[in-house]
Design an enzyme around this catalytic site. Structure first.
Site, PDB file in Angstrom:
ATOM      1  N   HIS A 183       0.856  -1.177   0.000  1.00 26.59           N
ATOM      2  CA  HIS A 183       0.000   0.000   0.000  1.00 26.59           C
ATOM      3  C   HIS A 183       0.891   1.225   0.000  1.00 26.59           C
ATOM      4  O   HIS A 183       1.949   1.243   0.635  1.00 26.59           O
ATOM      5  CB  HIS A 183      -0.922   0.004   1.228  1.00 26.59           C
ATOM      6  CG  HIS A 183      -2.079   0.945   1.111  1.00 26.59           C
ATOM      7  ND1 HIS A 183      -1.954   2.291   1.326  1.00 26.59           N
ATOM      8  CD2 HIS A 183      -3.384   0.720   0.783  1.00 26.59           C
ATOM      9  CE1 HIS A 183      -3.130   2.864   1.154  1.00 26.59           C
ATOM     10  NE2 HIS A 183      -4.017   1.935   0.818  1.00 26.59           N
ATOM     11  N   ASP A 216      -8.095  -4.932   0.171  1.00 27.28           N
ATOM     12  CA  ASP A 216      -8.608  -5.744  -0.932  1.00 27.28           C
ATOM     13  C   ASP A 216      -8.387  -7.233  -0.703  1.00 27.28           C
ATOM     14  O   ASP A 216      -9.170  -8.066  -1.169  1.00 27.28           O
ATOM     15  CB  ASP A 216      -7.923  -5.343  -2.247  1.00 27.28           C
ATOM     16  CG  ASP A 216      -8.217  -3.917  -2.639  1.00 27.28           C
ATOM     17  OD1 ASP A 216      -9.406  -3.563  -2.672  1.00 27.28           O
ATOM     18  OD2 ASP A 216      -7.273  -3.157  -2.885  1.00 27.28           O
TER      19      ASP A 216
END
Length: 378
Positions: free
Chosen positions: A264, A315
């Site tokens: 991320h 996700d």
């Protein structure tokens, strides 16, 4: 003015916001002062919308009034439904269909002609857009599958009503609560690509019906919202391969492929939203007798964290959570839109409050002093 190049605007501060705070080193996410763990456990999506749009949590009367105003805005006009049917018949991609239909909503909005900076009008428009997106998406899926759309019900909350419209039956409490929690977790997340896109559009004094489709377009990419679909497709590939999860990961990495759902731009540790959804994924798997999806995910996470120093993002666990809820894989990202539209509306409202046109520069690296040659002499 600095000439330092920051590709992807990484680390560049471009705005001040009161909406969400992310501590990438501690793995902390906060909406207007409230930790995401508390909101995910105790607040409904409607409460979070109110918090983001109005700056505080509502009391009971305010929440009831707000929820009712959302519920009564769920119906879509015949012209909008006609477009939904046309796009479903054309086998359009769900995100592209959603982008197109949300843009069309302006033709049926009483506040469409309002000044783009009119806060009251924007709150009404934002509420209508947010309320109608689940209706649009559920209708698209059903028509695509050869079924008739299911009309929304005003006596169900936002999350429960979507699952009802999608499947034609009211979900049990576990599924409804899990889905509502997922919407809370995805509602806002700083200046991510789709939120920033919406802000850039609104900074030109374009209206909300322009900014929200722009956010949908940005979210559709696999490096942003599209990663959740990629995760589930990867897990299905693993399941079909018959390989041990670690062996499967090693083979994938050796082939130069990445494992979606890891890494991320902001978090250096495990995404706090992934922690919450991991627990939900495990519980759903145990209840349904399909624990393999969570087991696969945990094995992959442990290997990549220990061997590669990579941590999962939201996700990675939202994929198996949605799959075990029976939600079609190709609408995972549109479901992300259902939630994140709340954050987009909030950031657009904030942008209008103290607007300045967002206009960065690029460093020119092309040729100079070229001699122009007329076309017939080239």
């Amino acid at each position: 003015m600095s000439d330092d190049l920051k590709k992807g605007l990484e680390g560049v501060l471009v705005a001040e916001s009161e909406l969400s705070f992310i501590d990438g080193d501690e793995g902390r996410l906060v909406y207007r002062g409230y930790d995401i763990e508390d909101l995910a456990r105790d607040a409904s999506y409607e409460e979070v919308l109110y918090l983001l749009w109005h700056g505080r949590l509502p009391n009971r009367d305010e929440l009831d009034e707000f929820s009712e105003s959302m519920a009564t805005a769920r119906e879509i006009d015949d012209g909008v439904m006609a477009t939904v049917r046309e796009l479903a018949a054309a086998d359009e991609e769900p995100m592209a269909a959603l982008r197109t239909v949300v843009s069309q909503l302006s033709a049926y909005d009483d506040d469409a002609a309002a000044d783009p900076t009119d806060e009251a009008a924007n709150l009404r428009k934002g509420r209508r857009i947010t309320a109608k997106i689940p209706t649009i998406l559920a209708a698209f899926v059903r028509v695509r599958n050869g079924d008739e759309p299911v009309a929304p019900r005003e006596d169900l909350d936002h999350a429960t009503n979507f699952l009802y419209m999608l499947n034609g039956e009211v979900p049990d409490d576990v599924l409804a609560e899990t889905f509502d929690m997922a919407l809370v977790l995805h509602a806002d997340h700083g200046l991510n690509a789709s939120t920033f896109t919406s802000m850039v559009i609104s900074s030109t004094l374009a209206d909300l019906h322009s900014a929200i489709p722009g956010g949908i377009g940005a979210l559709s990419g696999s490096l942003h919202g599209g990663a959740n679909q990629d995760v589930m497709e990867a897990l299905l590939e693993l399941d079909d391969s018959g390989k041990d999860p670690v062996e499967w990961v090693e083979d994938r990495l050796d082939a130069g492929e990445r494992v979606p759902g890891f890494g991320h731009r902001v978090y250096n540790v495990k995404d706090p939203r992934a922690k919450i959804l991991s627990e939900k994924s495990e519980a759903l798997g145990e209840a349904a007798g399909t624990p393999q999806w969570h087991d696969y995910s945990v094995a992959i996470e442990e290997y990549l964290t220990e061997e590669k120093g990579l941590a999962p993002n939201v996700d990675f666990y939202s994929a198996s959570t949605y799959y075990q809820m029976g939600i079609p894989i190709d609408i995972y990202t549109p479901i992300f839109v259902m939630s994140r539209v709340g954050g987009w509306v909030a950031h657009v409202l904030e942008q209008y409050e103290d607007n300045r046109l967002i206009r960065p520069r690029a460093r020119y690296v092309g040729p100079m002093d070229e001699e122009f040659v007329p076309v017939d002499e080239r």
